[in-house]
Every structure is written in structure tokens, then in C-alpha cells.
Design an enzyme around this catalytic site. Structure first.
Site, PDB file in Angstrom:
ATOM      1  N   GLU A 251      -7.027   2.958   1.488  1.00  0.00           N
ATOM      2  CA  GLU A 251      -5.711   2.991   0.840  1.00  0.00           C
ATOM      3  C   GLU A 251      -5.137   1.590   0.964  1.00  0.00           C
ATOM      4  O   GLU A 251      -4.631   1.218   2.021  1.00  0.00           O
ATOM      5  CB  GLU A 251      -4.849   4.059   1.546  1.00  0.00           C
ATOM      6  CG  GLU A 251      -3.817   4.679   0.628  1.00  0.00           C
ATOM      7  CD  GLU A 251      -2.578   3.834   0.564  1.00  0.00           C
ATOM      8  OE1 GLU A 251      -2.535   2.928  -0.299  1.00  0.00           O
ATOM      9  OE2 GLU A 251      -1.673   4.059   1.352  1.00  0.00           O
ATOM     10  N   CYS A 285       3.376   0.435  -0.186  1.00  0.00           N
ATOM     11  CA  CYS A 285       2.259   0.101  -1.081  1.00  0.00           C
ATOM     12  C   CYS A 285       2.534   0.537  -2.512  1.00  0.00           C
ATOM     13  O   CYS A 285       2.033  -0.067  -3.442  1.00  0.00           O
ATOM     14  CB  CYS A 285       0.961   0.706  -0.550  1.00  0.00           C
ATOM     15  SG  CYS A 285       1.084   2.478  -0.268  1.00  0.00           S
TER      16      CYS A 285
HETATM   17  P1  NAD Z   1      -2.928  -7.650   7.686  1.00  0.00           P
HETATM   18  O1  NAD Z   1      -3.473  -7.552   6.316  1.00  0.00           O
HETATM   19  O2  NAD Z   1      -3.663  -8.506   8.636  1.00  0.00           O
HETATM   20  O3  NAD Z   1      -2.746  -6.203   8.376  1.00  0.00           O
HETATM   21  C1  NAD Z   1      -2.556  -5.021   7.656  1.00  0.00           C
HETATM   22  C2  NAD Z   1      -2.974  -3.872   8.595  1.00  0.00           C
HETATM   23  O4  NAD Z   1      -4.362  -3.961   8.834  1.00  0.00           O
HETATM   24  C3  NAD Z   1      -2.324  -3.934   9.993  1.00  0.00           C
HETATM   25  O5  NAD Z   1      -2.001  -2.640  10.398  1.00  0.00           O
HETATM   26  C4  NAD Z   1      -3.402  -4.525  10.890  1.00  0.00           C
HETATM   27  O6  NAD Z   1      -3.318  -4.054  12.224  1.00  0.00           O
HETATM   28  C5  NAD Z   1      -4.666  -4.036  10.233  1.00  0.00           C
HETATM   29  N1  NAD Z   1      -5.797  -4.936  10.406  1.00  0.00           N
HETATM   30  C6  NAD Z   1      -5.833  -6.260  10.169  1.00  0.00           C
HETATM   31  N2  NAD Z   1      -7.054  -6.752  10.424  1.00  0.00           N
HETATM   32  C7  NAD Z   1      -7.811  -5.717  10.832  1.00  0.00           C
HETATM   33  C8  NAD Z   1      -9.161  -5.583  11.255  1.00  0.00           C
HETATM   34  N3  NAD Z   1      -9.994  -6.629  11.259  1.00  0.00           N
HETATM   35  N4  NAD Z   1      -9.589  -4.370  11.638  1.00  0.00           N
HETATM   36  C9  NAD Z   1      -8.762  -3.294  11.619  1.00  0.00           C
HETATM   37  N5  NAD Z   1      -7.489  -3.352  11.222  1.00  0.00           N
HETATM   38  C10 NAD Z   1      -7.009  -4.549  10.832  1.00  0.00           C
HETATM   39  O7  NAD Z   1      -1.509  -8.288   7.676  1.00  0.00           O
HETATM   40  P2  NAD Z   1      -0.032  -7.782   7.765  1.00  0.00           P
HETATM   41  O8  NAD Z   1       0.788  -8.998   7.899  1.00  0.00           O
HETATM   42  O9  NAD Z   1       0.165  -6.737   8.792  1.00  0.00           O
HETATM   43  O10 NAD Z   1       0.247  -7.160   6.327  1.00  0.00           O
HETATM   44  C11 NAD Z   1       0.093  -8.026   5.215  1.00  0.00           C
HETATM   45  C12 NAD Z   1      -0.184  -7.307   3.990  1.00  0.00           C
HETATM   46  O11 NAD Z   1      -0.891  -6.089   4.192  1.00  0.00           O
HETATM   47  C13 NAD Z   1       1.069  -6.865   3.267  1.00  0.00           C
HETATM   48  O12 NAD Z   1       1.604  -7.903   2.559  1.00  0.00           O
HETATM   49  C14 NAD Z   1       0.560  -5.767   2.396  1.00  0.00           C
HETATM   50  O13 NAD Z   1       0.029  -6.323   1.218  1.00  0.00           O
HETATM   51  C15 NAD Z   1      -0.566  -5.175   3.169  1.00  0.00           C
HETATM   52  N6  NAD Z   1      -0.191  -3.879   3.793  1.00  0.00           N
HETATM   53  C16 NAD Z   1      -0.431  -2.778   3.056  1.00  0.00           C
HETATM   54  C17 NAD Z   1      -0.086  -1.551   3.558  1.00  0.00           C
HETATM   55  C18 NAD Z   1      -0.323  -0.306   2.747  1.00  0.00           C
HETATM   56  O14 NAD Z   1       0.376   0.680   2.945  1.00  0.00           O
HETATM   57  N7  NAD Z   1      -1.323  -0.284   1.858  1.00  0.00           N
HETATM   58  C19 NAD Z   1       0.517  -1.455   4.802  1.00  0.00           C
HETATM   59  C20 NAD Z   1       0.744  -2.617   5.565  1.00  0.00           C
HETATM   60  C21 NAD Z   1       0.365  -3.828   5.030  1.00  0.00           C
END
Ligand code: NAD
Length: 477
Positions: A251, A285
Site C-alpha cells: 500500500e 495516501c
Molecule cells: P520513508 O519512506 O523512509 O518511511 C515510510 C515508512 O516506511 C515509515 O514507516 C518507515 O518506518 C518505513 N520504512 C522506511 N524504510 C524501511 C525499510 N527499509 N524497511 C521497513 N520499513 C521501512 O520516509 P518518511 O519520511 O517516513 O515518509 C516519507 C514518505 O513516505 C511520505 O512523503 C509519503 O510519500 C510516504 N508515506 C506513505 C504512507 C502511506 O500511507 N502510503 C505513509 C507514510 C509515509
């Protein structure tokens, strides 16, 4: 602990795992910037123990009768209603959203757990037509232990989805919810335990995300990954999942197009679209993001949007009357500043907002940009913030082309009173979820998920449970 925020732990093999020399992560209140508590992070031995327990948990739970699985889910739903105020308050403290939104999130979980409880009894297979004396039966079996990674934007709802589906299906699950919002996830898990879930069946770990995901996905114990987060991280995790041929539910990000035609009541659309934009500070999202507006109503729509964004009351999510809280972490206002500066530099018009509020916490003003060139980063990168992008278009065809321009396909919205056009748009918009004259695109019984770079697989609905199951066909001669 400040303001009733609990002390933090992991849940591994039925034990609350705290400090003990482990690394920790400071959980911060985004409205104040103050540290709420230290979260212990898993080391390799913790993760191995969780894996061993998950294998044991699967052996227990795959044999649990449907009625037992259903009773745990309905029992947890009842407890969540009883504990609603406490859980909502914790979520607001660690994530920032207004208390009213956090309460709704609790109730979303209640609805989902009750729906999934019903699905436990409806996981039918089928019998194939065969000659006399022969029998062939198709059946669904739980896939096995699930690794579930959930983000910080819905600190209650995401863990609810990640736990509910495997538990309904008869799987075990190791959940790593976001380190930034751990207490809400632990509160949901506690409701399940208190409703009778064996502690081996669901566990909670926290850690350095890359370490945890490599460790869990590299283990032969795990049979499925369920991830919610960015497309970039999702692609990386799918590559890790390939080595063990894991089933995946992804997702991921979106860039919600909203098509507004000139046959609508503009005020009625705005009354829905603006709260939709400011909900959870735009960190959703399925947030409405690119407003694709027919030129005859463009100026009225833009001006009405600006007026409503300016009237939105921004503040601490715990304060009475707050309509929009702070952003959840310091990365978000930084991203807003970068995206707005880039868009303005490339010619976009800024009508309101475009800056932080104060220097305490992570607040950012509700912001409206218009006439944004496609070269601006924000027209391809998910802003994930309180930022509305409004551009004028002439024809339906041009509007559809713009709606489908990006590789994302999560949620799309369209507003028109022409019933033939409504059907054309429902067909033409390349998204997993389409809202026609509505921003309500979710529900416990409705599959939630995207297409293209927004991922695959669904959560919620019968599809959410089936995503944690594999198909077996048994042929008897
Ligand atoms: P990010 O992309 O690094 O993290 C997003 C999520 O993924 C966090 O919960 C993080 O703990 C997890 N994550 C990151 N790297 C991971 C890995 N290697 N293994 C497992 N989990 C991992 O960055 P962020 O700053 O937290 O969010 C940035 C962007 O992520 C947002 O701008 C948005 O586009 C997207 N996001 C989407 C949703 C959604 O509901 N689809 C939710 C949160 C963030």
C-alpha cells in the site's frame, strides 16, 4: 510520563521487552517538539526470538476454529470502544492529529475488526464438478507468519489493518509499526491480547527499519510481507521479498487527482474537498492533491479554496477547536519548504500559506498553489502535506490525461452532475479507488489499495483476509 503517555516496550514471545542495554529511539510530540519517551530497539537476538515465536504462533493459530478467531476480533473491538479516549489521546500526542480524527481512527479499527470477525466464517472454498467417485476441492489456507510494516500517518488504523487480516486468516504476525508512533500500535495489540489472543500469534518489534526488514524478510519463517509506506521503500522491500518468494501486499504512495467540472455546485465541492485536504495535515495516501478544474469555474474554486484554507484552525491536536494539527515529524515541513520554493521558482502562484507557523513543533500553514508547471517537483512527488495544487483545464479529455499522467494510481476523485460523464470517468481514471461526487472511498467492507506504482493487493473487505491466504486444490480419486 508527560500527560499520560505510557512507557514503551516491544512485545516478543509474550514478554514486554524494555531497555537492557538496547539502543533507543526518542518519541517526540510533534506539537511541542518535546520527547515523550524512549523506545527500545530490537537487536538481532530479539528478532530471532520473535521469528521463533511467530513459527510457534502459526502452528497454534492455523488450527484455531473460526469462532475463536472471530471472538478475539470482536472482543478487541469492544475493548477499543471502552479505551477509545485513552488510545485517541496517545495517538494525538505522538502523531499530532486532532483528537476528533484520532477517535474516528479508533472507530475505523472497531468496524474493521468486527467485519473481519464475520469474514472468519466466510472463508469458503468450492467443490469442482467431477465424475462419480471423484472429488476435487479448492480451499484457502493461511499463508504463514506475516511481517507487517506500518507507517506513522495512521498510528491506530494502520496497525489495526496489519494485525486484523492475519489474525482473521489464521496466520501469526510480527508487526513493526513506525518508531515515531509506537504507543498507539501497542494499545491496539493490547486489546487483542486482552480479548484472548495467544501472545505467540502477534508480536511487536521496533528497530532500525532497514535492519528489521532485512532480518525478517531474509528468514525462511516469514511467508508474507504487508507494507504501507512510500513507493521507493516499497520497491526496495519487494526486491528483498523476491529471494524468499514472499507474497506481498503493498500500500504505497499516491498523488490524488480531483477532477472538478463546470456543472457542479462549487461551494458544495469545496465544503468536502478542503477538509479532505487538511485532514491529518494532508499526510494521507489518498489525500486530494492535484485539483484539475474546468476553466469556467477555476477562479471561483481557487478563491473559495483559499478562503476556507485560511479559516482552518491550526493548533495542538489536544486543544479544543483544532481542525488541523502539526505535521508528524520534522521531515515534513522541510519537504513542504523545498516543494513550495521549487514550484514558485518555476512560476507557480502562491495564494496562501507557504511557510511554517512559529518555531515550536512542526506546524505548517495550509497552502494553495495554482498555475503550477508540470516541471515542478510537486507535480510528480507526493507532497504528503497541507498543500493544494489547483490548475485550470479546458476539456474532459485534457482533464483525464492529466489525472492519469503519473505512475501512481491510488485514489482519484471526480465531481460532475452529468451521469454519463460520471460513468465515463469511473472507467477512465486509472486508480484502485475512485470517488464520484464523494471523498468517502473507504469502509471496512471495501477493498482499499492501488494500482501501478501505488502498489498491489488490498486491505479491508474480504480481499484483505484473502491476501493472507493461499489456495490449495485437493483431488481425490
Ligand atoms: P520513508 O519512506 O523512509 O518511511 C515510510 C515508512 O516506511 C515509515 O514507516 C518507515 O518506518 C518505513 N520504512 C522506511 N524504510 C524501511 C525499510 N527499509 N524497511 C521497513 N520499513 C521501512 O520516509 P518518511 O519520511 O517516513 O515518509 C516519507 C514518505 O513516505 C511520505 O512523503 C509519503 O510519500 C510516504 N508515506 C506513505 C504512507 C502511506 O500511507 N502510503 C505513509 C507514510 C509515509
Amino acid at each position: 510520563m508527560p500527560g499520560g503517555y505510557p512507557s514503551l516496550h516491544m512485545m516478543i514471545d509474550g514478554e514486554k521487552v524494555t531497555g537492557g542495554g538496547r539502543r533507543t529511539f526518542d518519541v517526540v510530540n510533534p506539537a511541542t517538539g518535546e520527547t515523550l519517551a524512549a523506545l527500545p530497539l530490537a537487536d538481532a537476538a530479539d528478532l530471532d526470538r520473535a521469528l521463533e515465536t511467530a513459527a510457534k504462533g502459526f502452528r497454534i493459530w492455523r488450527k484455531a476454529p473460526a469462532a475463536e478467531r472471530a471472538a478475539v476480533l470482536t472482543g478487541a473491538a469492544r475493548l477499543m470502544i471502552e479505551r477509545r479516549e485513552d488510545i485517541a489521546r496517545i495517538a494525538t500526542m505522538e502523531q499530532g492529529k486532532p483528537l476528533a480524527e484520532a477517535r474516528i481512527e479508533v472507530m475505523m479499527n472497531v468496524g474493521l475488526f468486527n467485519f473481519y470477525a464475520g469474514e472468519c466464517h466466510r472463508l469458503y472454498g468450492r467443490e469442482l464438478v467431477r465424475p462419480e467417485g471423484m472429488r476435487s476441492v479448492v480451499r484457502h489456507e493461511p499463508v504463514g507468519p506475516v511481517a507487517a510494516f506500518s507507517p506513522w500517518n495512521f498510528p491506530i488504523g494502520n496497525p489495526g489493518r496489519k494485525l486484523g487480516a492475519p489474525i482473521a486468516a489464521g496466520c501469526s504476525v510480527i508487526m513493526k509499526s513506525a518508531e515515531e508512533t509506537p504507543a498507539s500500535a501497542l494499545a491496539v495489540l493490547q486489546c487483542l491480547y486482552d480479548a484472548g489472543l495467544p501472545k505467540e500469534v502477534a508480536q511487536a518489534v521496533f528497530g532500525v527499519p532497514d535492519e528489521v526488514s532485512r532480518h525478517l524478510l531474509g528468514s525462511p519463517v516469514i511467508r508474507k510481507l504487508s507494507f504501507t509506506g512510500s513507493t521507493a521503500v516499497g520497491k526496495h522491500l519487494m526486491k528483498l521479498s523476491a529471494d524468499n518468494m514472499l507474497r506481498t501486499t503493498m500500500e504505497l504512495g499516491g498523488h490524488g487527482p480531483v477532477l472538478v467540472f463546470d456543472d457542479v455546485d462549487v461551494d458544495q465541492v469545496l465544503d468536502t474537498a478542503v477538509p479532505g485536504k487538511t485532514r491529518n495535515c494532508g499526510q494521507v495516501c489518498v489525500s486530494p492533491t492535484r485539483f484539475i478544474v474546468q476553466e469556467d469555474v477555476f477562479e471561483r474554486f481557487r478563491d473559495g479554496f483559499v478562503a476556507r484554507m485560511e479559516a482552518t484552525q491550526v493548533g495542538d491536536g489536544l486543544a479544543q477547536g483544532t481542525q488541523m494539527g502539526p505535521m508528524a515529524n520534522p521531515r515534513r515541513p522541510e519537504a513542504m519548504e523545498r516543494l513550495v520554493a521549487d514550484a514558485r521558482g518555476k512560476g507557480a502562484k502562491l495564494h496562501t500559506g507557504g511557510e511554517r507557523i512559529g518555531n515550536r513543533g512542526f506546524f505548517y500553514k495550509p497552502t494553495v498553489l495554482s498555475e503550477i508547471p508540470l516541471e515542478a517537483e510537486v507535480m510528480t512527488e507526493e507532497p504528503f502535506g497541507p498543500l493544494a495544487l489547483i490548475n485550470p483545464f479546458r476539456s474532459e479529455d485534457e482533464m483525464i490525461i492529466e489525472a492519469n499522467r503519473l505512475p501512481y494510481g491510488l485514489a482519484g476523485y471526480a465531481w460532475t452532475s452529468d451521469s454519463r460523464r460520471q460513468r465515463r470517468l469511473a472507467d477512465a481514471i486509472e486508480c484502485g479507488m475512485v470517488g464520484i461526487n464523494s471523498h468517502m472511498i473507504g469502509g471496512a467492507d471495501a477493498p482499499f489499495g492501488g494500482v501501478k506504482w501505488s502498489g498491489h493487493g488490498s486491505e479491508d473487505g474480504p480481499e484483505g483476509v484473502l491476501a493472507c491466504m493461499v489456495t490449495k486444490t485437493v483431488h481425490e480419486g
